[in-house]
Enzyme design. Structure first.
Site, PDB file in Angstrom:
ATOM      1  CB  SER A  36      -0.895   0.006   1.251  1.00 60.84           C
ATOM      2  OG  SER A  36      -0.091   0.036   2.426  1.00 60.84           O
ATOM      3  CB  SER A 127       7.139   6.276  16.785  1.00 61.67           C
ATOM      4  OG  SER A 127       7.386   7.645  16.626  1.00 61.67           O
ATOM      5  CE1 TYR A 152       3.589   8.034  14.023  1.00 61.11           C
ATOM      6  CE2 TYR A 152       2.830   6.016  12.978  1.00 61.11           C
ATOM      7  CZ  TYR A 152       3.847   6.775  13.530  1.00 61.11           C
ATOM      8  OH  TYR A 152       5.120   6.269  13.590  1.00 61.11           O
ATOM      9  CE  LYS A 156       3.996   3.023  14.962  1.00 61.84           C
ATOM     10  NZ  LYS A 156       4.346   1.682  14.397  1.00 61.84           N
ATOM     11  CG  ASN A 182      12.523  12.420  13.474  1.00 62.83           C
ATOM     12  OD1 ASN A 182      12.306  12.318  14.692  1.00 62.83           O
ATOM     13  ND2 ASN A 182      11.716  13.076  12.658  1.00 62.83           N
ATOM     14  CG  ASP A 301       5.626  19.859  13.423  1.00 62.02           C
ATOM     15  OD1 ASP A 301       5.792  20.662  12.495  1.00 62.02           O
ATOM     16  OD2 ASP A 301       5.685  18.623  13.277  1.00 62.02           O
TER      17      ASP A 301
HETATM   18  C1  WQD Z   1      10.677  16.776  11.117  1.00 64.86           C
HETATM   19  C2  WQD Z   1      10.795  18.291  11.289  1.00 64.86           C
HETATM   20  C3  WQD Z   1       8.778  19.513  10.823  1.00 64.86           C
HETATM   21  C4  WQD Z   1       8.616  18.664   6.547  1.00 64.86           C
HETATM   22  C5  WQD Z   1       7.224  11.901  12.099  1.00 64.86           C
HETATM   23  C6  WQD Z   1       6.528  10.898  12.984  1.00 64.86           C
HETATM   24  C7  WQD Z   1       7.540   9.906  13.507  1.00 64.86           C
HETATM   25  C8  WQD Z   1       8.236   9.282  12.337  1.00 64.86           C
HETATM   26  C9  WQD Z   1       8.964  10.362  11.540  1.00 64.86           C
HETATM   27  C10 WQD Z   1       7.305   7.283  11.388  1.00 64.86           C
HETATM   28  C11 WQD Z   1       9.559  18.910  11.956  1.00 64.86           C
HETATM   29  C12 WQD Z   1       9.885  19.871   9.834  1.00 64.86           C
HETATM   30  C13 WQD Z   1       9.006  18.684   7.876  1.00 64.86           C
HETATM   31  C14 WQD Z   1       8.641  19.863   5.789  1.00 64.86           C
HETATM   32  C15 WQD Z   1       9.466  21.043   7.719  1.00 64.86           C
HETATM   33  N1  WQD Z   1       7.301   8.614  11.507  1.00 64.86           N
HETATM   34  N2  WQD Z   1       9.433  19.854   8.433  1.00 64.86           N
HETATM   35  N3  WQD Z   1       9.078  21.012   6.408  1.00 64.86           N
HETATM   36  O1  WQD Z   1       7.090  14.897  12.385  1.00 64.86           O
HETATM   37  O2  WQD Z   1       9.370  14.682  13.533  1.00 64.86           O
HETATM   38  O3  WQD Z   1       8.131  12.644  12.884  1.00 64.86           O
HETATM   39  O4  WQD Z   1       7.944  11.264  11.073  1.00 64.86           O
HETATM   40  O5  WQD Z   1       8.031   6.480  11.854  1.00 64.86           O
HETATM   41  O6  WQD Z   1       6.880   8.897  14.232  1.00 64.86           O
HETATM   42  O7  WQD Z   1       5.990  11.561  14.109  1.00 64.86           O
HETATM   43  O8  WQD Z   1       9.124  14.068  11.122  1.00 64.86           O
HETATM   44  O9  WQD Z   1      10.219  14.661   8.999  1.00 64.86           O
HETATM   45  O10 WQD Z   1       7.727  15.163   9.280  1.00 64.86           O
HETATM   46  O11 WQD Z   1       9.393  16.528  10.525  1.00 64.86           O
HETATM   47  O12 WQD Z   1       9.845  22.101   8.252  1.00 64.86           O
HETATM   48  O13 WQD Z   1       8.290  19.918   4.570  1.00 64.86           O
HETATM   49  O14 WQD Z   1      10.871  18.897   9.990  1.00 64.86           O
HETATM   50  O15 WQD Z   1       8.072  20.675  11.219  1.00 64.86           O
HETATM   51  O16 WQD Z   1      10.008  19.950  12.796  1.00 64.86           O
HETATM   52  P1  WQD Z   1       8.380  14.184  12.543  1.00 64.86           P
HETATM   53  P2  WQD Z   1       9.079  15.083   9.891  1.00 64.86           P
END
Ligand code: WQD
Length: 344
Positions: A36, A127, A152, A156, A182, A301
């Site tokens: 998926s 996570s 989500y 978890k 991350n 966030d």
């Molecule tokens: C990281 C930082 C955004 C995109 C999530 C899940 C976690 C894991 C990883 C699955 C944040 C900033 C992001 C963009 C930005 N998922 N950002 N512009 O939200 O920390 O974690 O993904 O395993 O469980 O919670 O990761 O990469 O989305 O964001 O500024 O276009 O980058 O605000 O501060 P996140 P992310």
């Protein structure tokens, strides 16, 4: 061979890298994936890296009868690593029922079958989201689990509680819950990597696609946080390092070294890096500018979260090895490969 491991979600980003490390460690691997959010070509990529083609079953973990037939056909299964889940924070807010059904029913199915077929070790993909906004950073495994900020994250948390509650005397398997920070980067061979469907939700795929010119500019979600440069801080961990931790966890259980029926470990580098620092480091490493603009904060966030990793270091005998610079270089090499293959 060290035994057969079933990896659900094994054609996904973290799953595929873990399959490679399992094979490198001498395990035989069966992948279960419903494709998926991934592609069956990933199996070819794994084979090109290790020279061993894992068994691939195109199955949904919500399909109990299909899963049971697989256990009957492929048994005995020594261990299971359960990655299969929906994992987009934003999407989970839009489609909560899909997230609760998919993520929890698939887990319950696997737990029933592991008990029935006498599996010995169960690794669950969790996570750092379960910590919410930690009171203290680095956050350790004893920190309180905070109310989830999205369905989500809640799936978890609920999954972890189910695993704890179900570990009753007589249960044939031990469990290890791994809380990822991350995950970023790609295998150094550039044969496998992160391949998000559509517009990337996560930071680094958006950065690499912007650097490639696929996206016109990156939106940085806020620079008014209480951090040194105002942007959010995260603990970015190399995906190959992360994959190796899963082998350590399985070895621990299959060698009978578990200290208790359910153990929990943070998997991170122990270092916090801001969004703007990551962008600057990427530009330095690749020599490619990443056009970006500061926009408003993204709902849900966390301001800053990075992991205390002493427990994984000391008990699992695992420590992240790759630098942020080298990891960002693998992500860019992967993006260049996708362009070379006309895939992106
Ligand atoms: C990281 C930082 C955004 C995109 C999530 C899940 C976690 C894991 C990883 C699955 C944040 C900033 C992001 C963009 C930005 N998922 N950002 N512009 O939200 O920390 O974690 O993904 O395993 O469980 O919670 O990761 O990469 O989305 O964001 O500024 O276009 O980058 O605000 O501060 P996140 P992310």
């Amino acid at each position: 061979m060290k035994g057969k491991i079933l990896v659900t979600g094994g054609t996904g980003f973290i799953g595929s890298h873990t399959v490679v490390e399992l094979q490198n460690a001498g395990y035989e691997v069966v992948i279960v994936d419903n494709l998926s959010n991934s592609n069956a070509d990933v199996v070819d990529g794994i084979e090109r890296i290790t020279g061993i083609r894992p068994t691939f079953a195109h199955l949904d973990c919500n399909d109990m009868s299909g899963l049971k037939s697989l256990f009957e056909k492929e048994g005995p299964i020594s261990g299971v690593i359960h990655f299969a889940a929906s994992k987009a924070v934003g999407e989970s807010v839009q489609k909560p029922m899909l997230y609760y059904r998919n993520n929890l029913v698939s887990l319950l199915n696997m737990m029933d079958l592991m008990a029935e077929f006498q599996v010995k070790g169960f690794v669950f993909s969790s996570s750092c989201t379960v910590y919410g906004e930690p009171d203290v950073n680095p956050v350790d495994e004893n920190a309180p689990v905070k109310p989830a900020l999205c369905p989500y994250g809640n799936t978890k948390q609920i999954a972890e509680e189910i695993i704890q509650d179900a570990s009753v005397p007589g249960m044939p398997y031990n469990s290890i819950i791994l809380r990822y920070f991350n995950p970023i980067g790609a295998h150094p061979s550039a044969e496998i990597g992160e391949l998000p469907n559509g517009v990337p939700q996560n930071l680094l795929p958006f950065v690499t696609q912007t650097a490639m010119g696929i996206r016109s500019e990156l939106s940085v979600f806020g620079d008014d946080y209480n951090t040194p440069d105002g942007s959010c801080i995260r603990d970015y961990i190399n995906v190959v390092d992360l994959a190796k931790a899963h082998v350590k966890a399985l070895d621990r259980m299959l060698e009978g070294k578990s200290a208790e029926p359910v153990e929990i470990f943070n998997l991170g580098t122990g270092n916090g890096v801001s969004v703007l620092e990551l962008i600057r480091t990427f530009e330095k490493v690749t020599g490619v500018k990443v056009p970006y603009k500061i926009v408003g904060r993204r709902d849900g966030d966390i301001e800053k979260v990075w992991g205390a990793v002493d427990k994984a270091n000391q008990i699992l005998g695992w420590k992240a090895q790759e630098t942020l610079e080298d990891t960002l270089a693998t992500a860019w090499k992967w993006q260049l490969k996708l362009r070379e293959q006309g895939l992106m």
